[in-house]
Design a protein around this motif. Structure first.
Motif, PDB file in Angstrom:
ATOM      1  N   LEU A   1       0.829  -1.209   0.000  1.00  0.00           N
ATOM      2  CA  LEU A   1       0.000   0.000   0.000  1.00  0.00           C
ATOM      3  C   LEU A   1       0.863   1.259   0.000  1.00  0.00           C
ATOM      4  O   LEU A   1       0.574   2.223  -0.704  1.00  0.00           O
ATOM      5  N   LEU A   2       1.955   1.230   0.777  1.00  0.00           N
ATOM      6  CA  LEU A   2       2.859   2.373   0.768  1.00  0.00           C
ATOM      7  C   LEU A   2       3.472   2.583  -0.609  1.00  0.00           C
ATOM      8  O   LEU A   2       3.620   3.714  -1.084  1.00  0.00           O
ATOM      9  N   ALA A   3       3.808   1.465  -1.249  1.00  0.00           N
ATOM     10  CA  ALA A   3       4.387   1.564  -2.590  1.00  0.00           C
ATOM     11  C   ALA A   3       3.378   2.139  -3.571  1.00  0.00           C
ATOM     12  O   ALA A   3       3.717   2.977  -4.418  1.00  0.00           O
ATOM     13  N   ILE A   4       2.116   1.714  -3.470  1.00  0.00           N
ATOM     14  CA  ILE A   4       1.102   2.213  -4.389  1.00  0.00           C
ATOM     15  C   ILE A   4       0.828   3.689  -4.152  1.00  0.00           C
ATOM     16  O   ILE A   4       0.700   4.474  -5.089  1.00  0.00           O
ATOM     17  N   PHE A   5       0.775   4.090  -2.875  1.00  0.00           N
ATOM     18  CA  PHE A   5       0.531   5.499  -2.603  1.00  0.00           C
ATOM     19  C   PHE A   5       1.699   6.375  -3.050  1.00  0.00           C
ATOM     20  O   PHE A   5       1.544   7.574  -3.256  1.00  0.00           O
ATOM     21  N   SER A   6       2.859   5.759  -3.216  1.00  0.00           N
ATOM     22  CA  SER A   6       4.003   6.513  -3.714  1.00  0.00           C
ATOM     23  C   SER A   6       3.993   6.640  -5.222  1.00  0.00           C
ATOM     24  O   SER A   6       4.828   7.320  -5.799  1.00  0.00           O
ATOM     25  N   LEU A   7       3.016   6.001  -5.886  1.00  0.00           N
ATOM     26  CA  LEU A   7       2.956   6.066  -7.342  1.00  0.00           C
ATOM     27  C   LEU A   7       2.855   7.504  -7.833  1.00  0.00           C
ATOM     28  O   LEU A   7       3.446   7.878  -8.836  1.00  0.00           O
ATOM     29  N   GLY A   8       2.084   8.282  -7.132  1.00  0.00           N
ATOM     30  CA  GLY A   8       1.863   9.643  -7.581  1.00  0.00           C
ATOM     31  C   GLY A   8       3.106  10.507  -7.568  1.00  0.00           C
ATOM     32  O   GLY A   8       3.144  11.564  -8.180  1.00  0.00           O
TER      33      GLY A   8
ATOM     34  N   ARG B   1      11.168   3.326  -9.320  1.00  0.00           N
ATOM     35  CA  ARG B   1      11.313   3.518  -7.879  1.00  0.00           C
ATOM     36  C   ARG B   1      11.825   2.265  -7.187  1.00  0.00           C
ATOM     37  O   ARG B   1      11.586   1.142  -7.619  1.00  0.00           O
ATOM     38  N   PHE B   2      12.509   2.490  -6.058  1.00  0.00           N
ATOM     39  CA  PHE B   2      13.030   1.375  -5.263  1.00  0.00           C
ATOM     40  C   PHE B   2      11.891   0.530  -4.696  1.00  0.00           C
ATOM     41  O   PHE B   2      11.984  -0.693  -4.605  1.00  0.00           O
ATOM     42  N   GLU B   3      10.782   1.193  -4.320  1.00  0.00           N
ATOM     43  CA  GLU B   3       9.647   0.468  -3.745  1.00  0.00           C
ATOM     44  C   GLU B   3       8.992  -0.472  -4.756  1.00  0.00           C
ATOM     45  O   GLU B   3       8.187  -1.331  -4.379  1.00  0.00           O
ATOM     46  N   THR B   4       9.341  -0.296  -6.024  1.00  0.00           N
ATOM     47  CA  THR B   4       8.777  -1.150  -7.060  1.00  0.00           C
ATOM     48  C   THR B   4       8.975  -2.624  -6.753  1.00  0.00           C
ATOM     49  O   THR B   4       8.134  -3.460  -7.080  1.00  0.00           O
ATOM     50  N   SER B   5      10.091  -2.948  -6.115  1.00  0.00           N
ATOM     51  CA  SER B   5      10.406  -4.358  -5.880  1.00  0.00           C
ATOM     52  C   SER B   5       9.371  -5.029  -4.986  1.00  0.00           C
ATOM     53  O   SER B   5       9.201  -6.256  -5.050  1.00  0.00           O
ATOM     54  N   ILE B   6       8.644  -4.264  -4.147  1.00  0.00           N
ATOM     55  CA  ILE B   6       7.573  -4.870  -3.344  1.00  0.00           C
ATOM     56  C   ILE B   6       6.463  -5.356  -4.259  1.00  0.00           C
ATOM     57  O   ILE B   6       5.974  -6.484  -4.138  1.00  0.00           O
ATOM     58  N   PHE B   7       6.068  -4.493  -5.198  1.00  0.00           N
ATOM     59  CA  PHE B   7       5.024  -4.879  -6.143  1.00  0.00           C
ATOM     60  C   PHE B   7       5.522  -5.963  -7.096  1.00  0.00           C
ATOM     61  O   PHE B   7       4.848  -6.960  -7.339  1.00  0.00           O
ATOM     62  N   GLN B   8       6.723  -5.778  -7.647  1.00  0.00           N
ATOM     63  CA  GLN B   8       7.244  -6.726  -8.625  1.00  0.00           C
ATOM     64  C   GLN B   8       7.556  -8.083  -8.004  1.00  0.00           C
ATOM     65  O   GLN B   8       7.405  -9.120  -8.638  1.00  0.00           O
ATOM     66  N   ASN B   9       8.037  -8.089  -6.773  1.00  0.00           N
ATOM     67  CA  ASN B   9       8.339  -9.341  -6.082  1.00  0.00           C
ATOM     68  C   ASN B   9       7.123  -9.899  -5.363  1.00  0.00           C
ATOM     69  O   ASN B   9       7.203 -10.932  -4.696  1.00  0.00           O
TER      70      ASN B   9
END
Length: 689
Positions: free
Chosen positions: A10-17, A295-303
């Protein structure tokens, strides 16, 4: 564990913007100069005309060495890890408006000589949108008009040419599909189920009126005779009570934390699939997704694909514990009896899952395409209709995970992998119960394969270290140029670790229940829980370097990472299961055992099956490209999750639970099976997520 994963995602998604500021070379003004990925004429206005025809067109922009804009498009499109192919776009064309914008069709005939370069996509669309009049005079005229119109627009606005393929056309006179025998079969079955449900519910009500028990107690206890149980199996009230009934056995209470795991896991799956589907529909700002992938947080979504391993661990745990507690096999058991137990357990499980799966296939092959309309609706649903009719057997025989090409309901790859793992480990537990001395050898061999198979495949087939989705991966509603996905994600032999460590967790749980192990109340185990949380984040973030950079292949280091990171993730999952089965975890344990999760977990199987249908329906009505923001995306995730729970509850009460009860009435329980046990009666299947 899944709670922390959910928070991280959720943090990663909210950082999308915030993604627009990531790449120092990104210039939004120059970016918007490129042709938009999607441009759609007014669908409803076009078909309001009695002779109106609307076509969805796939377009390839022609190279132009003298055009600065083309060089920009080409440069952006080359970054396949983070960018869409901006030289491949979609256009929604109203033929009547198109004809009005063209004064001289012959002026553009030279463009008709250019053929599409993407032969794979041509072949795919031919299979999906095959029509009898593809080469008719009418179809050829449509091609000529569309080609001329699009080249006129691209030349006038961008000074570029284009070649195109009409994916499909819809006219005002043929917006509805004609019914055939498959449709009549589906509607006939639907009517029979509704009538059976009404009759069974009425009979159950009459029996409750004649009973001396209170109404609630009457519905909570199954009828004594098998005939009455069969006749009331479709009773809505009785199945509702099965859905909300509290646990009343020690084992079901011990593993009630699985409820939280299942519900949060389903939420994470819906979240991931929502992001994937939004990469396939018309969006106004594709840079939203593209910049996020830097973004670095991408790895949460991608992994995040690793999250599915927890369900394999749960399935392995339940198989081992229930099989052991029922004492189905002992060292003195004969070979023929072992074989009989195998087929009895396997077919019982197979026929529990099959009715719900067939309902999904029939629905997608008939009713789904009629739920909505719009310029992109057939793009989203026609493949489901075609492949669910022609290749339904892939789903029915649970082999979709090895035959995803031209299959429907892609999410059911999990059911195929889980069923195959169930078969394999059912053989394993039968052998180890009959020959206990072989247990360690077999487990060690399986562990070696769990590490070696992903590593060897990664090296031999020159795959990526981890599977990660790219903007173009699922843009056309099937997995393209994704060898790592096909070879590493759905096959059962790359997921051996989940079931194996589920078995080991089952061993530990039974020792704990016998009083040989006690973890609750020890500070070091509470600290271990937090260390596992850190390890979870470490594994998720470890894949960032492989997502951001390309490495020469074959690579020994990539192979070692592919083998280690999945095993390490499964070990972490097993650690959470072991600790929570001993009630270690504090607030995390209390959260996962909240009563609200109990009914949601019982419908998790249906949620997994139907969430893609809900998602397609929610996004399929778009008439124009939509502007995506983090808030908009999260609202859609939540709405899809809530709608999915409603649909899942409906199908659980009207379809899944009735057929499970019918099956239990028709098949005599195997030795040791507790026929009235709520944990058996309530849960859809061990593979239900």
């Amino acid at each position: 564990m899944l709670r922390w994963i959910e928070i991280g995602v959720l943090l990663a998604i909210f950082s999308l913007g915030q993604g627009h500021n990531l790449s120092s070379s990104f210039n939004l003004t120059r970016y918007r100069q490129m042709p938009p990925l999607y441009d759609l004429d007014d669908y409803d206005l076009c078909l309001d005309n009695h002779s109106g025809t609307y076509c969805l067109v796939y377009v390839e922009i022609l190279p132009n060495a003298s055009s600065a804009l083309w060089h920009q498009i080409d440069e952006v499109s080359k970054d396949s890890k983070h960018r869409f192919r901006h030289d491949h776009v979609f256009r929604g064309v109203c033929l009547e408006s198109c004809k009005q914008s063209i004064n001289n069709i012959s002026e553009f005939r030279e463009y008709e000589k250019d053929e599409l370069l993407d032969k794979e996509l041509i072949s795919y669309y031919d299979k999906v949108h095959h029509r009898e009049e593809t080469n008719s005079e009418r179809a050829l005229l449509h091609k000529k008009v569309v080609n001329s119109c699009l080249n006129y627009k691209f030349g006038e606005k961008f000074s570029l040419g284009a070649r195109n393929l009409i994916e499909y056309c819809v006219s005002s006179s043929d917006k509805n599909f004609k019914l055939d025998w498959v449709d009549f079969t589906f509607y006939g079955i639907l009517v029979v189920i509704i009538l059976t449900t009404l009759c069974s519910s009425f009979l159950d009500y009459r029996m409750s009126q004649m009973s001396s028990q209170k109404s609630e107690n009457f519905y909570r206890k199954p009828p004594k005779s098998r005939g009455k149980r069969l006749l009331t199996s479709f009773s809505v009230v009785r199945n509702y009570h099965r859905l909300v009934e509290p646990y009343n056995s020690d084992f079901s209470r011990d593993v009630s934390f699985f409820d939280g795991f299942r519900v949060i896991g389903v939420f994470v799956v819906i979240l991931g699939h929502t992001l994937m589907v939004y990469m396939t529909v018309p969006i106004e700002n594709p840079e939203f997704f593209e910049q996020f992938l830097f973004r670095f947080e991408t790895s949460i979504f991608q992994n995040g694909s690793l999250v599915i391993q927890i369900f394999f661990v749960i399935s392995g745990f339940l198989l081992y514990v229930k099989f052991t507690k029922r004492q189905l096999i002992e060292p003195k058991t004969g070979t023929l009896q072992c074989i009989a137990v195998y087929f009895r357990v396997f077919f019982y499980r197979y026929f529990r899952l099959l009715p719900s799966l067939l309902a999904l296939i029939l629905f997608n092959g008939t009713l789904l395409v009629r739920l909505q309309n719009g310029p992109f609706w057939l793009h989203l649903t026609e493949a489901e209709r075609v492949f669910c009719r022609s290749n339904w057997w892939k789903n029915a025989f649970f082999v979709t995970n090895h035959m995803l090409e031209d299959s429907c309901s892609h999410q059911t790859w999990y059911l195929g992998a889980d069923m195959q793992l169930f078969e394999l480990f059912l053989i394993v537990i039968i052998i180890t119960k009959k020959h206990p001395k072989l247990t360690r050898v077999i487990y060690a061999t399986l562990f070696a394969f769990a590490f070696a198979v992903p590593a060897v495949l990664t090296y031999a087939l020159e795959l990526d270290g981890i599977y990660h989705i790219r903007p173009e991966t699922y843009r056309y509603l099937y997995f393209r140029h994704s060898d790592t996905f096909y070879q590493m994600y759905p096959p059962f032999y790359t997921n051996l670790g989940g079931y194996l460590f589920g078995f080991l967790c089952g061993h530990f749980y039974l020792r704990h229940r016998s009083g040989k192990v006690e973890l609750l109340g020890h500070l070091k185990y509470e600290l271990t829980m937090w260390l596992l949380v850190l390890a979870t984040l470490g594994v998720l973030f470890s894949g960032y370097i492989f997502i951001r950079q390309d490495f020469a292949k074959p690579s020994l280091w990539l192979a070692l990472y592919a083998g280690i990171h999945k095993i390490l993730w499964v070990v972490i999952c097993a650690g959470f299961v072991i600790l929570m089965s001993c009630k270690v975890g504090g607030m995390a344990y209390d959260f996962c055992t909240l009563p609200v999760f109990r009914p949601l977990a019982r419908i998790s199987f249906q949620s997994f099956l139907w969430h893609i249908v809900v998602l397609r329906t929610v996004v399929g009505y778009f008439r124009q490209p939509v502007y995506i923001s983090s808030f908009y995306l999260m609202c859609n995730v939540l709405s899809v999750f809530l709608l999915t729970q409603l649909v899942a509850a409906l199908f659980a009460v009207l379809l899944e639970y009735p057929f499970v009860e019918v099956l239990r009435c028709l098949i005599k329980p195997v030795k040791g099976q507790e026929e009235s046990s709520p944990e058996i009666q309530m849960k859809p299947a061990q593979s239900a997520v």
